[in-house]
Design an enzyme around this catalytic site. Structure first.
Site, PDB file in Angstrom:
ATOM      1  N   LYS A  81       0.849  -1.201   0.000  1.00 42.70           N
ATOM      2  CA  LYS A  81       0.000   0.000   0.000  1.00 42.70           C
ATOM      3  C   LYS A  81       0.882   1.247   0.000  1.00 42.70           C
ATOM      4  O   LYS A  81       1.859   1.316   0.779  1.00 42.70           O
ATOM      5  CB  LYS A  81      -0.876  -0.044   1.264  1.00 42.70           C
ATOM      6  CG  LYS A  81      -1.937   1.013   1.365  1.00 42.70           C
ATOM      7  CD  LYS A  81      -2.782   0.743   2.624  1.00 42.70           C
ATOM      8  CE  LYS A  81      -3.968   1.689   2.711  1.00 42.70           C
ATOM      9  NZ  LYS A  81      -4.808   1.402   3.911  1.00 42.70           N
ATOM     10  N   SER A 156      -9.544   0.757   2.902  1.00 42.13           N
ATOM     11  CA  SER A 156      -8.757   1.618   2.039  1.00 42.13           C
ATOM     12  C   SER A 156      -7.600   0.904   1.353  1.00 42.13           C
ATOM     13  O   SER A 156      -6.993   1.469   0.433  1.00 42.13           O
ATOM     14  CB  SER A 156      -8.219   2.793   2.856  1.00 42.13           C
ATOM     15  OG  SER A 156      -7.312   2.348   3.838  1.00 42.13           O
ATOM     16  N   SER A 180      -9.875  -1.312   7.100  1.00 37.72           N
ATOM     17  CA  SER A 180      -9.211  -1.146   5.798  1.00 37.72           C
ATOM     18  C   SER A 180      -8.372  -2.328   5.324  1.00 37.72           C
ATOM     19  O   SER A 180      -7.968  -2.361   4.162  1.00 37.72           O
ATOM     20  CB  SER A 180      -8.339   0.109   5.809  1.00 37.72           C
ATOM     21  OG  SER A 180      -9.150   1.258   5.775  1.00 37.72           O
TER      22      SER A 180
END
Lengths: 468, 65
Positions: A81, A156, A180
């Site tokens: 990420k 996310s 997330s």
């Protein structure tokens, strides 16, 4: 040996490289081939660094030829990420504001994986500043679900879920502040571990909410998550919230039977208003755990709606505080939904925020008392499978916050309590969408969750299904 | 604990130094209202000597089945 190295699990590919059954170059090229094929459909990567990855792979192979194994993940290519600082690399945090931000330090979690021998494939897409559960991004476009590309990945950690599911990377770091990691794991059919608050250092990871943020992996199996957790967990002088507790042998835990363990099923909240497909898969998951020898009992939990509300108060205020300077100087550079949610935090009184913080201790004690008779609790990650990208593109519309709250209602209580939770692929809907369940454990008892998750994965094949 | 009104939110954001217009204040009121209502049963009931660090004490306590 799989004909396509990228289809192996992290644990299997690491062993194959270490035993010279595969070279790091072969493995890296296999991932790059899949990335080239899938990226136009998924938008999972923020940056693809093919040339640098192959150079690093060759260096790893050369080192191994000389007998030098740098660690248990020697020569394994990974992408994470795009919020983990990696010195010398752009770390956009999925934002326009940090589009050109070059990190000068490397996050502790990432450094520990590098020390274990991993090499960098690039960076993965994410929701802007990790503040959203769907996977939409106003600046870089939505990430697509590999099992149904017109559906969301969840967020996310959207790129992490999508890329792991499509076998573009063997695993990926995500972060979980309100769900997330678990949301993308659920929607994309991968395994995701939200760690106990304090288990892994957050140093060098973009902050969203200092009281709720946790670092954790998304991978194909519980065993892979165990391997990664063992490498990353532990104290860190750069993050004093990372506690100095012993790091158990998580991999050993995944090999243990669950015979005789007790798993609790909530009597309310987590079983209310479920999509019929999710409800069916919850029942089937419980049946598998029972067949594997676990005792299944009902548990009555404290009011989870209050926990969800408290989580929202804490998250909104802390996020707004982190972003205050940019809210003053660059409000137009935020996407509409993220700006809207950051503005929410401006209107919560300090007394309300502090009451929510003060209640965490008693709330956790009450939860612990309620689950005293069980080893873990099982619950859906979300009440629905992945909605379409179009239907969940609520932007900053008046009902956006209620849509977000509905999606995250089963994940936020766990963040507020700081507990670990393992999301495992548990089935597919009739329409072919993955559905995940979360195992919720005691503070710092990730080993128990990984043990149960691995046992479930020995008895099922949902985690092995590869999107076409 | 009652949800703040758009007028109160407007005043608060002015004090914070990030003013919003009435339309945004109304939207914020609708967004955060449910959190205030959800927490209402807890708000104003906590013991005098309870502080946030109590969470870490509970978290680190040994919990046996």
């Amino acid at each position: 040996m799989s004909a396509e190295p990228a289809l192996l699990s992290l644990t299997a590919v690491a062993q194959a490289i270490a035993q010279k059954r595969l070279s790091s170059r072969e493995v890296t090229q296999s991932c790059l081939d899949r990335i080239a094929a899938w990226q136009p459909r998924l938008n999972a990567f923020m940056a693809i660094e093919a040339d640098a990855a192959l150079v690093a792979a060759d260096a790893a192979d050369a080192a191994l030829a000389k007998g030098k194994l740098s660690g248990p993940l020697h020569g394994v290519p990974l992408a994470h990420k795009d919020m983990y600082y990696d010195a010398g690399h752009v770390v956009s945090c999925g934002s326009k504001i940090r589009r050109d931000f070059v990190a000068t330090t490397t996050s502790t979690a990432l450094q520990r994986l590098k020390d274990a021998g991993t090499i960098r494939l690039g960076s993965l897409q994410m929701v802007e500043f990790a503040y959203g559960p769907t996977g939409h991004n106003a600046h870089y476009g939505a990430v697509h679900n590999p099992f149904a590309v017109d559906h969301i990945t969840g967020g996310s950690s959207s790129g992490s879920g999508s890329a792991v599911a499509a076998r573009l990377t063997f695993a990926a770091l995500g972060s979980d502040t309100g769900g997330s990691i678990r949301m993308p794991a659920h929607f994309c059919g991968v395994t995701g571990l939200k760690t106990t608050y304090g288990r892994i250092s957050r140093a060098g990871a973009m902050p969203l909410s200092q009281s709720l943020d946790t670092v954790g992996p998304l991978a194909r199996t519980a065993e892979d998550c165990a391997l990664l957790l063992g490498l990353m967990a532990g104290a860190d002088p750069a993050d004093l919230t990372a506690v100095a507790r012993p790091v158990p042998d998580y991999l050993a835990a995944t090999r243990e039977s669950i015979h005789g363990l007790t798993i609790g099923v909530p009597t309310a909240f987590y079983v209310d208003d479920l999509d019929a497909g999710v409800a069916k898969i919850l029942d089937e998951t419980i049946a598998v755990l029972k067949r594997e020898g676990a005792n299944i009992v009902a548990v009555e939990l404290p009011d989870q709606r209050q926990l969800t509300a408290a989580c929202q108060l804490v998250l909104a205020v802390e996020a707004a505080a982190f972003h205050k300077r940019w809210l003053i100087e660059r409000p137009g550079d935020y996407g509409p939904q993220v700006l809207m949610r950051l503005q929410n935090g401006l209107a919560i009184p300090a007394v309300s925020y502090l009451e929510a913080m003060r209640w965490r201790g008693p709330a956790l004690a009450a939860y612990n008392a309620a689950v005293a008779g069980v080893d873990a609790v099982i619950a859906p990650v979300a009440p629905v499978p992945a909605p379409t990208i179009a239907e969940s593109d609520v932007g900053n519309s008046p009902d956006a916050e209620s849509v977000i709250q509905r999606l995250t209602r089963f994940t936020r209580p766990i963040n507020y309590l700081g507990l670990p939770s393992l999301a495992i692929p548990s089935g597919f809907t009739r329409g072919g969408l993955p559905v995940g369940m979360q195992l919720i454990g005691r503070s710092f008892d990730e080993a128990m969750l990984l043990r149960i998750g691995a046992a479930f994965q020995r008895a099922t094949d949902f985690h092995d299904r590869v999107p076409k | 604990m009652t949800r703040p009104t758009p007028k109160e939110i407007k005043a608060m954001t002015d004090v914070v130094g990030i003013p919003v217009d009435v339309e945004v204040a109304t939207r914020i009121a609708n967004s955060i209202g449910p959190a205030f209502e959800g927490f209402a049963a807890v708000a104003g009931t906590l013991p005098f000597d309870l502080e946030p660090a109590a969470f870490l004490l509970v978290q680190s306590a040994k919990v046996e089945k």
